[in-house]
Design a protein around this motif. Structure first.
Motif, PDB file in Angstrom:
ATOM      1  N   PHE A 132     -48.679  47.795 -29.163  1.00  0.00           N
ATOM      2  CA  PHE A 132     -48.926  48.627 -27.989  1.00  0.00           C
ATOM      3  C   PHE A 132     -48.358  50.034 -28.203  1.00  0.00           C
ATOM      4  O   PHE A 132     -47.384  50.223 -28.939  1.00  0.00           O
ATOM      5  N   ALA A 133     -48.914  51.012 -27.527  1.00  0.00           N
ATOM      6  CA  ALA A 133     -48.552  52.414 -27.744  1.00  0.00           C
ATOM      7  C   ALA A 133     -47.115  52.738 -27.353  1.00  0.00           C
ATOM      8  O   ALA A 133     -46.545  53.720 -27.834  1.00  0.00           O
ATOM      9  N   ALA A 134     -46.519  51.938 -26.473  1.00  0.00           N
ATOM     10  CA  ALA A 134     -45.126  52.140 -26.072  1.00  0.00           C
ATOM     11  C   ALA A 134     -44.369  50.834 -26.223  1.00  0.00           C
ATOM     12  O   ALA A 134     -44.873  49.763 -25.871  1.00  0.00           O
ATOM     13  N   THR A 135     -43.153  50.916 -26.748  1.00  0.00           N
ATOM     14  CA  THR A 135     -42.355  49.702 -26.907  1.00  0.00           C
ATOM     15  C   THR A 135     -42.061  49.059 -25.560  1.00  0.00           C
ATOM     16  O   THR A 135     -41.926  47.838 -25.460  1.00  0.00           O
ATOM     17  N   THR A 136     -41.969  49.876 -24.523  1.00  0.00           N
ATOM     18  CA  THR A 136     -41.703  49.375 -23.173  1.00  0.00           C
ATOM     19  C   THR A 136     -42.789  48.415 -22.714  1.00  0.00           C
ATOM     20  O   THR A 136     -42.528  47.538 -21.887  1.00  0.00           O
ATOM     21  N   CYS A 137     -43.985  48.575 -23.241  1.00  0.00           N
ATOM     22  CA  CYS A 137     -45.120  47.748 -22.832  1.00  0.00           C
ATOM     23  C   CYS A 137     -45.240  46.462 -23.640  1.00  0.00           C
ATOM     24  O   CYS A 137     -46.090  45.615 -23.328  1.00  0.00           O
ATOM     25  N   CYS A 138     -44.431  46.323 -24.683  1.00  0.00           N
ATOM     26  CA  CYS A 138     -44.536  45.167 -25.575  1.00  0.00           C
ATOM     27  C   CYS A 138     -43.892  43.939 -24.928  1.00  0.00           C
ATOM     28  O   CYS A 138     -42.735  43.586 -25.212  1.00  0.00           O
ATOM     29  N   LEU A 139     -44.647  43.313 -24.060  1.00  0.00           N
ATOM     30  CA  LEU A 139     -44.160  42.167 -23.295  1.00  0.00           C
ATOM     31  C   LEU A 139     -45.255  41.114 -23.210  1.00  0.00           C
ATOM     32  O   LEU A 139     -46.437  41.439 -23.119  1.00  0.00           O
ATOM     33  N   GLY A 140     -44.855  39.863 -23.214  1.00  0.00           N
ATOM     34  CA  GLY A 140     -45.790  38.774 -22.992  1.00  0.00           C
ATOM     35  C   GLY A 140     -45.083  37.623 -22.301  1.00  0.00           C
ATOM     36  O   GLY A 140     -43.899  37.368 -22.560  1.00  0.00           O
ATOM     37  N   VAL A 141     -45.788  36.961 -21.407  1.00  0.00           N
ATOM     38  CA  VAL A 141     -45.232  35.819 -20.678  1.00  0.00           C
ATOM     39  C   VAL A 141     -46.276  34.720 -20.628  1.00  0.00           C
ATOM     40  O   VAL A 141     -47.465  34.995 -20.423  1.00  0.00           O
ATOM     41  N   ARG A 142     -45.849  33.484 -20.832  1.00  0.00           N
ATOM     42  CA  ARG A 142     -46.741  32.360 -20.609  1.00  0.00           C
ATOM     43  C   ARG A 142     -45.945  31.177 -20.087  1.00  0.00           C
ATOM     44  O   ARG A 142     -44.714  31.114 -20.224  1.00  0.00           O
ATOM     45  N   LEU A 143     -46.665  30.247 -19.475  1.00  0.00           N
ATOM     46  CA  LEU A 143     -46.061  29.013 -18.998  1.00  0.00           C
ATOM     47  C   LEU A 143     -46.319  27.919 -20.031  1.00  0.00           C
ATOM     48  O   LEU A 143     -47.453  27.725 -20.471  1.00  0.00           O
ATOM     49  N   GLU A 144     -45.265  27.210 -20.398  1.00  0.00           N
ATOM     50  CA  GLU A 144     -45.391  26.121 -21.345  1.00  0.00           C
ATOM     51  C   GLU A 144     -45.199  24.786 -20.635  1.00  0.00           C
ATOM     52  O   GLU A 144     -45.034  24.735 -19.410  1.00  0.00           O
TER      53      GLU A 144
END
Length: 202
Positions: A132-144
């Motif tokens: 992603f263009a900004a490190t601040t945006c580098c996020l991911g969430v999922r339910l396991e």
């Protein structure tokens, strides 16, 4: 300030803040039911929810769409991705949001035509989030299984909570970062936008 808390407490706060966004929680739950390989809910719906909550706005205010990434390298055809998109459309019927579903294994096939720079094939959904263009945006969430939250945050969470936008010059062109920064700066005037580094690789 949450951004100065120990990381484990930031993770707890991150989940608590995201749970303020009822649409996001519903999208997470329905995404889990889809069973797409390597999936994450990612990008703007996450950090913008945080920015909204910490600045006193409604949690879902201004969130255009909810990005659902997955990774299926076994079939790189558009037809296979389209089948996943159509199935997701049925699963998300009635949700008060647009959910964008994309197979990140296919991104290198169209990225250069859209953004003007080549994109090496990704090896995972996480690798796609890393670009992603900004490190601040580098996020991911999922339910396991069991409802456990898996949070992918390779650059931590402090910048997200502190409203700091930090460039990530690994793939996206400088213009992409600066356009996004200008747009978000008008919506969150307290956002600290760090400059693209001279000599950045992208």
């Amino acid at each position: 300030m949450i951004g100065r808390l120990p990381l484990d407490e930031q993770l707890d706060a991150f989940r608590a803040v995201l749970c303020h966004n009822a649409v996001l929680v519903e999208v997470l739950e329905r995404s889990a039911a889809l069973g797409l390989p390597g999936w994450y809910l990612t990008a703007g719906c996450l950090f913008q929810t945080v920015w909204n909550v910490v600045t006193g706005r409604p949690p879902g205010a201004g969130i255009k769409d909810y990005d659902l990434f997955y990774f299926d390298g076994g079939d790189l055809s558009w037809e296979a991705e389209d089948r996943a998109i159509r199935r997701a459309r049925e699963v998300f019927a009635g949700v008060a949001a647009e959910v964008e579903v994309r197979n990140e294994a296919r991104v290198h096939l169209w990225y250069e035509e859209k953004f003007g720079v080549p994109c090496p094939p990704y090896e995972s959904t996480e690798a796609a989030i890393d670009s992603f263009a900004a490190t601040t945006c580098c996020l991911g969430v999922r339910l396991e299984e069991g409802g456990r939250w898996r949070v992918y945050a390779p650059h931590g969470l402090s910048d997200v909570f502190n409203l700091v936008l930090r460039p990530n010059p690994v793939l996206a062109p400088r213009a992409v970062y600066e356009t996004k920064a200008a747009h978000w700066g008008t919506r969150w005037p307290g956002l600290t936008v760090l400059a693209w580094p001279d000599g950045g690789s992208a």
